[in-house]
Design a protein around this motif. Structure first.
Motif, PDB file in Angstrom:
ATOM      1  N   SER A 130      31.890  75.883  19.271  1.00 48.20           N
ATOM      2  CA  SER A 130      32.584  74.586  19.139  1.00 48.20           C
ATOM      3  C   SER A 130      33.004  74.354  17.694  1.00 48.20           C
ATOM      4  CB  SER A 130      31.667  73.445  19.589  1.00 48.20           C
ATOM      5  OG  SER A 130      31.314  73.603  20.954  1.00 48.20           O
ATOM      6  N   ARG A 131      32.098  74.679  16.764  1.00 44.21           N
ATOM      7  CA  ARG A 131      32.441  74.479  15.346  1.00 44.21           C
ATOM      8  C   ARG A 131      33.601  75.382  14.927  1.00 44.21           C
ATOM      9  NH1 ARG A 131      26.857  73.496  14.619  1.00 44.21           N
ATOM     10  NH2 ARG A 131      26.428  75.708  14.361  1.00 44.21           N
ATOM     11  N   ALA A 132      33.591  76.614  15.428  1.00 47.58           N
ATOM     12  CA  ALA A 132      34.670  77.545  15.065  1.00 47.58           C
ATOM     13  C   ALA A 132      36.002  77.082  15.652  1.00 47.58           C
ATOM     14  CB  ALA A 132      34.332  78.953  15.555  1.00 47.58           C
ATOM     15  N   ILE A 133      35.964  76.594  16.894  1.00 50.57           N
ATOM     16  CA  ILE A 133      37.209  76.090  17.498  1.00 50.57           C
ATOM     17  C   ILE A 133      37.722  74.889  16.705  1.00 50.57           C
ATOM     18  CG2 ILE A 133      38.215  74.984  19.550  1.00 50.57           C
ATOM     19  CD1 ILE A 133      37.765  77.928  20.003  1.00 50.57           C
ATOM     20  N   ALA A 134      36.816  73.995  16.310  1.00 50.83           N
ATOM     21  CA  ALA A 134      37.231  72.818  15.538  1.00 50.83           C
ATOM     22  C   ALA A 134      37.830  73.230  14.195  1.00 50.83           C
ATOM     23  CB  ALA A 134      36.038  71.881  15.329  1.00 50.83           C
ATOM     24  N   ALA A 135      37.237  74.243  13.564  1.00 51.67           N
ATOM     25  CA  ALA A 135      37.675  74.632  12.222  1.00 51.67           C
ATOM     26  C   ALA A 135      38.923  75.512  12.257  1.00 51.67           C
ATOM     27  CB  ALA A 135      36.547  75.374  11.506  1.00 51.67           C
ATOM     28  N   ASP A 136      38.929  76.497  13.164  1.00 53.07           N
ATOM     29  CA  ASP A 136      39.956  77.544  13.132  1.00 53.07           C
ATOM     30  C   ASP A 136      40.863  77.559  14.353  1.00 53.07           C
ATOM     31  OD1 ASP A 136      38.634  78.428  10.805  1.00 53.07           O
ATOM     32  OD2 ASP A 136      37.260  79.663  12.003  1.00 53.07           O
ATOM     33  N   GLY A 137      40.416  76.947  15.445  1.00 56.30           N
ATOM     34  CA  GLY A 137      41.199  76.971  16.679  1.00 56.30           C
ATOM     35  C   GLY A 137      40.947  78.190  17.533  1.00 56.30           C
ATOM     36  N   TRP A 138      40.113  79.114  17.049  1.00 55.69           N
ATOM     37  CA  TRP A 138      39.816  80.307  17.847  1.00 55.69           C
ATOM     38  C   TRP A 138      38.461  80.860  17.437  1.00 55.69           C
ATOM     39  CZ3 TRP A 138      39.273  85.471  16.073  1.00 55.69           C
ATOM     40  CH2 TRP A 138      39.492  85.646  14.701  1.00 55.69           C
ATOM     41  N   CYS A 139      37.876  81.679  18.282  1.00 58.75           N
ATOM     42  CA  CYS A 139      36.651  82.407  17.926  1.00 58.75           C
ATOM     43  C   CYS A 139      36.379  83.510  18.947  1.00 58.75           C
ATOM     44  CB  CYS A 139      35.442  81.479  17.820  1.00 58.75           C
ATOM     45  SG  CYS A 139      34.874  80.807  19.377  1.00 58.75           S
TER      46      CYS A 139
ATOM     47  N   GLY B 147      32.152  92.706  27.367  1.00 57.50           N
ATOM     48  CA  GLY B 147      31.279  91.618  26.936  1.00 57.50           C
ATOM     49  C   GLY B 147      31.854  90.704  25.877  1.00 57.50           C
ATOM     50  N   THR B 148      33.002  91.062  25.306  1.00 59.83           N
ATOM     51  CA  THR B 148      33.644  90.209  24.296  1.00 59.83           C
ATOM     52  C   THR B 148      34.428  89.095  24.963  1.00 59.83           C
ATOM     53  OG1 THR B 148      33.884  92.024  22.699  1.00 59.83           O
ATOM     54  CG2 THR B 148      35.394  90.170  22.466  1.00 59.83           C
ATOM     55  N   LEU B 149      34.195  87.865  24.525  1.00 60.09           N
ATOM     56  CA  LEU B 149      35.012  86.729  24.966  1.00 60.09           C
ATOM     57  C   LEU B 149      35.800  86.220  23.768  1.00 60.09           C
ATOM     58  CD1 LEU B 149      35.554  84.657  27.368  1.00 60.09           C
ATOM     59  CD2 LEU B 149      34.046  83.125  26.105  1.00 60.09           C
ATOM     60  N   LEU B 150      37.111  86.135  23.920  1.00 61.19           N
ATOM     61  CA  LEU B 150      37.983  85.548  22.899  1.00 61.19           C
ATOM     62  C   LEU B 150      38.416  84.172  23.382  1.00 61.19           C
ATOM     63  CD1 LEU B 150      39.846  85.650  20.371  1.00 61.19           C
ATOM     64  CD2 LEU B 150      41.578  86.700  21.858  1.00 61.19           C
ATOM     65  N   LEU B 151      38.238  83.175  22.547  1.00 59.39           N
ATOM     66  CA  LEU B 151      38.649  81.797  22.853  1.00 59.39           C
ATOM     67  C   LEU B 151      39.715  81.373  21.853  1.00 59.39           C
ATOM     68  CD1 LEU B 151      35.210  79.956  23.178  1.00 59.39           C
ATOM     69  CD2 LEU B 151      36.819  80.406  25.034  1.00 59.39           C
ATOM     70  N   PHE B 152      40.765  80.708  22.325  1.00 56.73           N
ATOM     71  CA  PHE B 152      41.740  80.129  21.385  1.00 56.73           C
ATOM     72  C   PHE B 152      42.488  78.984  22.047  1.00 56.73           C
ATOM     73  CE2 PHE B 152      43.763  83.813  23.433  1.00 56.73           C
ATOM     74  CZ  PHE B 152      44.994  83.333  23.831  1.00 56.73           C
ATOM     75  N   LEU B 153      42.995  78.077  21.234  1.00 60.86           N
ATOM     76  CA  LEU B 153      43.736  76.927  21.753  1.00 60.86           C
ATOM     77  C   LEU B 153      45.077  77.399  22.305  1.00 60.86           C
ATOM     78  CD1 LEU B 153      42.905  74.357  18.922  1.00 60.86           C
ATOM     79  CD2 LEU B 153      42.006  74.361  21.280  1.00 60.86           C
ATOM     80  N   SER B 154      45.311  77.106  23.579  1.00 61.56           N
ATOM     81  CA  SER B 154      46.464  77.673  24.290  1.00 61.56           C
ATOM     82  C   SER B 154      47.799  77.260  23.678  1.00 61.56           C
ATOM     83  CB  SER B 154      46.447  77.217  25.751  1.00 61.56           C
ATOM     84  OG  SER B 154      45.232  77.567  26.380  1.00 61.56           O
TER      85      SER B 154
END
Ligand code: OGA
Ligand code: MN
Length: 201
Positions: free
Chosen positions: A12-21, A167-174
């Protein structure tokens, strides 16, 4: 006042700061292995279909993957385990970031050798429902020399390459990150998932 720590606070902190993790701990190795086995079997049984066939127009130049949507009311055991963890992540992200994520949609994807997906945004033209893209990878023993990176383009013009290791999950703001799938020398399997807000568009 007590501060509660939650599993997905760092994400959550990484998404808030960078938009992805990148999150390497969503599923166990066994769960990831079972998802890979199912995706591979479904591909062998020709249950994955070209993403550019059907209601979409001819996107064959854009993307070369074959996909199959998860049916929310008819999940297999491996899909149910994935969906359960995605729900925990969705709830954790909502708690931390108040994103108003109400549900998700997921599909298996298989890219044959040489196939890619040209640079694009995941936010669809007719809908602003997709808020967060989550791509989960299923490929054992992936080497960078196999190619197949997801290239995430950042606002400053630089990019990050994420390799599709099991096993890698990439998250980013669409809505914010253009990205592309570079061709690989071997078959490449993933689950593409989108966490959605109520569609007010
Ligand atoms: C997509 C996508 C990336 C991947 O399906 O929109 O960008 O690595 N997939 O499979
Ligand atoms: Mn995409």
């Amino acid at each position: 006042m007590h501060t509660r720590h939650h599993e997905f606070d760092p994400a959550s902190r990484a998404i808030a700061a960078d938009g992805w993790c990148v999150l390497p701990t969503l599923m166990t190795a066994r769960q990831t292995h079972d998802l890979a086995g199912e995706c591979s079997t479904m591909h062998d049984e020709q249950l994955l279909t070209s993403a550019h066939v059907g209601r979409d127009r001819d996107h064959s130049a854009l993307r070369g993957d074959r996909t199959c949507w998860f049916e929310p009311l008819a999940l297999s055991a491996p899909q149910g385990a994935f969906a359960g963890r995605i729900e925990q992540l969705r709830i954790g992200l909502n708690r931390a970031l108040m994103l108003g994520l109400v549900d998700s949609e997921s599909h298996y994807a298989m890219y044959p050798p040489g196939a890619g997906y040209a640079r694009h945004l995941d936010r669809l033209r007719h809908s602003d429902a997709r808020v967060l893209s989550a791509v989960f990878y299923l490929n054992d023993a992936w080497q960078e020399s196999d190619g197949g990176a997801l290239r995430l383009h950042l606002a400053d013009g630089s990019y990050r390459d994420v390799y599709p290791h099991a096993g890698t999950l990439l998250l980013f703001l669409s809505a914010q990150f253009e990205h592309e799938v570079l061709p690989a020398t071997r078959q490449r399997m993933s689950i593409a998932c989108w966490m959605r807000q109520r569609d007010i568009g």
